[in-house]
Design a protein around this motif. Structure first.
Motif, short mmCIF file in Angstrom:
data_model
loop_
_atom_site.label_atom_id
_atom_site.label_comp_id
_atom_site.label_asym_id
_atom_site.label_seq_id
_atom_site.Cartn_x
_atom_site.Cartn_y
_atom_site.Cartn_z
N VAL A 153 -76.86 22.48 20.90
CA VAL A 153 -76.97 23.92 21.15
C VAL A 153 -78.23 24.23 21.95
O VAL A 153 -78.24 25.11 22.82
N ASP A 154 -79.29 23.49 21.70
CA ASP A 154 -80.53 23.70 22.44
C ASP A 154 -80.34 23.34 23.92
O ASP A 154 -80.83 24.06 24.80
N VAL A 155 -79.64 22.26 24.18
CA VAL A 155 -79.35 21.89 25.57
C VAL A 155 -78.52 22.99 26.23
O VAL A 155 -78.79 23.45 27.34
N GLU A 156 -77.54 23.46 25.47
CA GLU A 156 -76.63 24.50 25.94
C GLU A 156 -77.38 25.79 26.32
O GLU A 156 -77.14 26.38 27.35
N GLN A 157 -78.33 26.20 25.45
CA GLN A 157 -79.01 27.47 25.72
C GLN A 157 -79.96 27.38 26.92
O GLN A 157 -80.35 28.39 27.47
N ARG A 158 -80.33 26.16 27.29
CA ARG A 158 -81.23 26.01 28.45
C ARG A 158 -80.49 25.89 29.78
O ARG A 158 -81.10 25.78 30.83
N ARG A 159 -79.16 25.86 29.73
CA ARG A 159 -78.40 25.68 30.97
C ARG A 159 -78.55 26.87 31.90
O ARG A 159 -78.69 28.01 31.47
N LYS A 160 -78.48 26.55 33.19
CA LYS A 160 -78.51 27.63 34.17
C LYS A 160 -77.32 27.44 35.11
O LYS A 160 -77.12 26.36 35.66
N ILE A 161 -76.51 28.47 35.25
CA ILE A 161 -75.34 28.39 36.12
C ILE A 161 -75.73 28.98 37.48
O ILE A 161 -76.34 30.05 37.53
N THR A 162 -75.37 28.28 38.53
CA THR A 162 -75.77 28.77 39.85
C THR A 162 -75.04 30.08 40.19
O THR A 162 -73.92 30.32 39.72
N THR A 163 -75.68 30.88 41.00
CA THR A 163 -75.12 32.18 41.38
C THR A 163 -73.78 32.01 42.11
O THR A 163 -72.83 32.75 41.86
N SER A 164 -73.70 30.99 42.95
CA SER A 164 -72.46 30.83 43.72
C SER A 164 -71.30 30.48 42.78
O SER A 164 -70.20 31.02 42.89
N LYS A 165 -71.56 29.61 41.82
CA LYS A 165 -70.52 29.22 40.88
C LYS A 165 -70.09 30.41 40.01
O LYS A 165 -68.90 30.66 39.81
N LEU A 166 -71.09 31.15 39.53
CA LEU A 166 -70.81 32.32 38.70
C LEU A 166 -69.91 33.31 39.44
O LEU A 166 -68.91 33.80 38.89
N ASN A 167 -70.27 33.60 40.68
CA ASN A 167 -69.52 34.58 41.44
C ASN A 167 -68.11 34.10 41.77
O ASN A 167 -67.15 34.84 41.66
N ARG A 168 -68.04 32.83 42.16
CA ARG A 168 -66.74 32.28 42.52
C ARG A 168 -65.78 32.42 41.34
O ARG A 168 -64.64 32.84 41.49
N ILE A 169 -66.27 32.11 40.13
CA ILE A 169 -65.38 32.09 38.97
C ILE A 169 -65.21 33.47 38.34
O ILE A 169 -64.09 33.90 38.06
N LEU A 170 -66.32 34.17 38.13
CA LEU A 170 -66.22 35.45 37.40
C LEU A 170 -65.66 36.60 38.23
O LEU A 170 -64.98 37.47 37.70
N MET A 171 -65.94 36.60 39.53
CA MET A 171 -65.46 37.72 40.33
C MET A 171 -63.92 37.76 40.36
O MET A 171 -63.34 38.84 40.47
N ALA A 172 -63.31 36.59 40.24
CA ALA A 172 -61.85 36.56 40.19
C ALA A 172 -61.34 37.27 38.94
O ALA A 172 -60.40 38.07 38.99
N ASP A 173 -62.01 37.01 37.80
CA ASP A 173 -61.64 37.69 36.55
C ASP A 173 -61.86 39.20 36.67
O ASP A 173 -61.06 40.00 36.17
#
Ligand code: GDP
Length: 439
Positions: free
Chosen positions: A350-370
């Motif tokens: 969980v600690d590894v998980e909370q430190r993750r950073k998702i790139t802006t391009s990936k976030l937009n590509r995936i979430l903007m579709a939703d």
């Protein structure tokens, strides 16, 4: 070296009916006007966050833990004063101008005077200037200058908050510790001490003091696969009282304190009991502190097992947790040590998980579709358009959605976005922050 300061805890103590909960509400009320509510958090709280003039602290109302039975209540109040000076960073000692000095006030003052923590005496129910002289008799408590206030109307409460928060600047700063810090939290008797002992592999707790600080609780160091892990505030697990309310008060105080200092919380439940209100309060505290967490269901040895028991149990817990169903769950027994090591493993994940950073391009590509497929609907005639999203923080993550009308986005849409983020990117056990900002 970088340094951090944990959010200080202020306990309000005093005998019944002096106005502790009124003062508490007045403190908290200031905040609710400016900070958005955390979804799914229970309202009837005995502690809360106060933001005042750039300072933040947690306030806890001891009055919420006063026993009904007459013969123990004075003793409980005394015990709670003891717990407060031991565990809180500052104490507000509330007395009543109308009643005047009372024998129990004097007794509480004797207890509080033994402490080296800041004690702030507030004389409540001083509604007008003519009453200001009333506070003079409270000098006799020997705790410094009493502060006349009126918790109900709010008179002089701001000045008093200044006095409290000014005291924090003198707090020692804690050197930043890179080791993973785990806090084991749970209601009394779920087996917190037993789990700690099982993890440490010894009957007696091995504890080491954090050097150079007197106010710090005692931590235990666990070596797990060559890595040092800090089990936060294990000394706090040993406190005992016979009065139920005192136990609950102490437990709440200790939970808040441990949560402030940990990276990951382990919420301990008792397999021989269902998830009750007290457990839910602890989950709420974890959520309010925005801590990542895992759930460990202890005393699993007591449960009669059939093929599906764990699965059914898990489903029941997730149902009860509602919005917070994403916490990983493990079934353990401190008694047989079954799977206790898994607690540490999950906490590390969980600690590894909370430190993750998702790139802006990936976030937009995936979430903007939703978002295109399910756009937000506004209450009024205006149309809300989300332009893009970016992760602005990690541990825990915060995502900013830029849009034309940030204030019009509704709560259920925030939840929808959180679910989509969890669906695509995981973050199990991690609180996800979502903010809407103007483009
Ligand atoms: P705490 O108040 O959360 O620290 O709880 P304790 O560690 O003091 O445990 C409370 C009681 O539960 C004690 O009597 C323990 O022996 C018992 N206990 C703790 N863990 C287990 C377990 O895994 N199985 C069983 N059967 N009893 C347990």
């Amino acid at each position: 070296m970088t340094a951090q300061t944990a959010i200080p805890i202020v306990a309000i103590v005093g005998r019944p009916n002096v106005g502790k909960s009124t003062l508490f509400n007045r403190f908290i009320g200031e905040r609710e006007a400016i900070v958005f509510d955390t979804p799914g958090v229970t309202r009837d709280r005995k502690y809360g966050t106060v933001e005042w003039a750039g300072s933040t602290f947690t306030v806890i109302d001891t009055g919420g833990y006063v026993p009904r039975s007459e013969d123990v209540f004075e003793q409980a109040i005394r015990e709670q004063a003891h717990f407060a000076i031991e565990e809180a960073d500052a104490v507000v000692f509330l007395v009543d101008a109308i009643d005047g000095l009372n024998p129990l006030d004097k007794e509480l003052a004797d207890i509080l005077r033994m402490s080296r923590k800041p004690i702030h005496v507030a004389v409540n129910k001083v509604d007008g200037a003519k009453r200001d002289q009333d506070d003079a008799e409270f000098f006799a408590l020997g705790l410094g200058k009493p502060h006349p206030i009126a918790a109900l109307g709010g008179r002089q409460v701001g000045d008093f908050l200044d006095v409290i928060t000014n005291g924090f600047s003198r707090r020692p700063r804690i050197p930043k510790d890179r080791r993973l810090k785990i806090a084991i939290v749970g209601k009394p008797n779920v087996g917190k001490s037993s789990v700690v002992n099982a993890l440490l592999g010894v009957k007696r707790q091995v504890v080491t003091d954090v050097p150079g600080t007197t106010r710090d609780p005692v931590d235990a160091i666990l070596t797990y696969e060559g890595e040092e892990i800090v089990l936060v505030d294990t000394a706090g697990l040993r406190k005992r009282s016979k009065i139920v309310e005192s136990i609950e008060f102490y437990s709440a105080l200790r939970t808040l304190k441990a949560l402030e200092r940990c990276d990951v919380a382990v919420i301990l439940l008792d397999a021989s009991e269902g998830v009750d209100k007290q457990d839910v309060h602890i989950v709420d505290a974890v959520v309010e502190h925005r801590r990542s967490a895992v759930i460990a269901v202890n005393k699993w040895d007591l449960v009669d097992k059939e093929t599906n028991t764990a699965l059914q149990y898990e489903r029941a817990i997730r149902d009860r947790l509602g919005l917070h169903e994403h916490f990983p769950i493990v079934f353990v027994s401190a008694l047989t040590r079954q799977r206790v090591a898994k607690i540490v493993e999950l906490a590390k994940e969980v600690d590894v998980e909370q430190r993750r950073k998702i790139t802006t391009s990936k976030l937009n590509r995936i979430l903007m579709a939703d978002i295109e497929q399910t756009p937000p609907s506004a209450k009024g005639p205006k149309e809300i358009r989300i332009k893009y999203v970016t992760q602005v923080r990690s541990a825990p993550p915060l995502f900013a959605f830029f849009c034309n009308e940030p204030t019009l986005v509704q709560e259920n849409y925030r939840r929808f976005l959180e679910n989509r983020i969890r669906h695509h990117f995981g973050f199990a056990g991690v609180p996800i922050g979502i903010a809407f900002k103007a483009k």
